[in-house]
Design a protein around this motif. Sequence first.
Motif, PDB file in Angstrom:
ATOM      1  N   PRO A   1      44.049 -40.709   5.047  1.00 47.53           N
ATOM      2  CA  PRO A   1      43.101 -40.205   6.044  1.00 47.53           C
ATOM      3  C   PRO A   1      42.722 -41.329   6.993  1.00 47.53           C
ATOM      4  CG  PRO A   1      41.920 -40.757   4.073  1.00 47.53           C
ATOM      5  CD  PRO A   1      43.378 -41.007   3.767  1.00 47.53           C
TER       6      PRO A   1
ATOM      7  N   SER B   1      39.352 -37.819   8.139  1.00 44.55           N
ATOM      8  CA  SER B   1      40.028 -36.892   9.049  1.00 44.55           C
ATOM      9  C   SER B   1      40.817 -35.791   8.348  1.00 44.55           C
ATOM     10  CB  SER B   1      40.974 -37.672   9.969  1.00 44.55           C
ATOM     11  OG  SER B   1      42.006 -38.291   9.207  1.00 44.55           O
ATOM     12  N   THR B   2      41.128 -35.973   7.067  1.00 45.84           N
ATOM     13  CA  THR B   2      41.870 -34.950   6.342  1.00 45.84           C
ATOM     14  C   THR B   2      40.945 -33.825   5.887  1.00 45.84           C
ATOM     15  OG1 THR B   2      41.635 -36.414   4.439  1.00 45.84           O
ATOM     16  CG2 THR B   2      43.779 -36.377   5.527  1.00 45.84           C
TER      17      THR B   2
ATOM     18  N   SER C   1      38.856 -37.950   0.393  1.00 43.38           N
ATOM     19  CA  SER C   1      39.774 -38.968  -0.122  1.00 43.38           C
ATOM     20  C   SER C   1      39.216 -39.587  -1.396  1.00 43.38           C
ATOM     21  CB  SER C   1      39.993 -40.056   0.929  1.00 43.38           C
ATOM     22  OG  SER C   1      40.650 -41.176   0.358  1.00 43.38           O
TER      23      SER C   1
ATOM     24  N   SER D   1      34.730 -34.551   4.664  1.00 38.72           N
ATOM     25  CA  SER D   1      35.782 -34.403   5.671  1.00 38.72           C
ATOM     26  C   SER D   1      35.126 -33.938   6.975  1.00 38.72           C
ATOM     27  CB  SER D   1      36.822 -33.377   5.217  1.00 38.72           C
ATOM     28  OG  SER D   1      36.246 -32.082   5.172  1.00 38.72           O
TER      29      SER D   1
ATOM     30  N   ASP E   1      41.952 -31.250  10.687  1.00 42.45           N
ATOM     31  CA  ASP E   1      42.744 -31.753   9.561  1.00 42.45           C
ATOM     32  C   ASP E   1      43.930 -32.545  10.104  1.00 42.45           C
ATOM     33  OD1 ASP E   1      43.947 -32.236   7.123  1.00 42.45           O
ATOM     34  OD2 ASP E   1      44.815 -30.232   6.941  1.00 42.45           O
TER      35      ASP E   1
ATOM     36  N   GLY F   1      45.582 -36.137   9.072  1.00 44.79           N
ATOM     37  CA  GLY F   1      45.684 -37.411   8.375  1.00 44.79           C
ATOM     38  C   GLY F   1      46.719 -38.301   9.032  1.00 44.79           C
TER      39      GLY F   1
END
Length: 327
Positions: free
Chosen positions: A124, A223-224, A228, A236, A246, A248
């Motif tokens: 991410p 960002s995913t 994480s 997220s 979404d 990564g």
Amino acid sequence: MNRITCTSLFAALFALSAPPAGSAGYPEKPVRLLVPFSPGGGTDLLCRAIQDRLERALGAGILIDNRTGAGGTIGVTQAARAAPDGYTILVTSASFTFAPGLYNDLPFDAIKDFRPVSMLTQQPLILGVHPSMPVKSVKELVAVARKTPGKIFYGNAGVGSNLHMTTELFKYMAKIDLAPVQYKGGGPALIALITGEIQVAFMGVLSSKPFRKSGQVRALAVSTKERSPAVPELPSIHEAGVPGYDKGGWTGMFVQSQVPEPIVTRIYQGVTKVMKDPEAVKKLAEDGLVAVASPPQEFSKFVQSEIVEWAKLVDEMKLTKISLGKH
């Protein structure tokens, strides 16, 4: 069948089965990892983290060569023009798949000029702000940005870089306006965030780790779509205020398209040995990186699908196509 015909047939079969010139003893000299980003960025740090293990796996020295500029396209262009002998390996990021849809005059063809070898990692990015920003969440950042359109500056590593495109997608989906400031890589952009020259930036998990711990930057989210394991305390972006976001990051290896198959296989075997080493997997996981060793064909399909998807997103976001000029 006479003796001359037999001899000719044998010679032809031998020629077909013999390894291409220069591939049998590969590698016979140091191998260059061409990184199209500045020292201190995520891709550079990854290469340095696996350098020793890759040297042992391939049985040759590994030289890291940073060639920066134009969102990574300058270094990628040099890799495309390298001799097809396997001694120049491009290690790059998702920016490789942004460029075809973003630039009008790329001096390379991302599909025709390269052979994907393997994905190395998936990870991410972390959306961060300078501590002076009066925000502690994605929702608060979005709210402030909507009240002050174009007044908050974000850092990127050049047009077409991962930091640029992930932020542009964030802006588009959050319906906000942030002003871009370009740097020569993720490392300089991170320094600009630390010093307060900019207020917002996406950061690598690994490169930002000491600055997050020291409080020099404030991390808001990953960002995913899923959290994480490396930073489980961070939500997220998807769950923190921008549903559906979404994107990564990833890093991967490529060689020039005419590199012989046996050399590609040899490099992939070395990469697999490194990325499946339990110690390497553990160390990378601590830094937020998921070690991957995807076969060339699988990685190639992924790259092609990403190129198509990002070309559509560039049009959807109505980003201005860029002309690089001559390099």
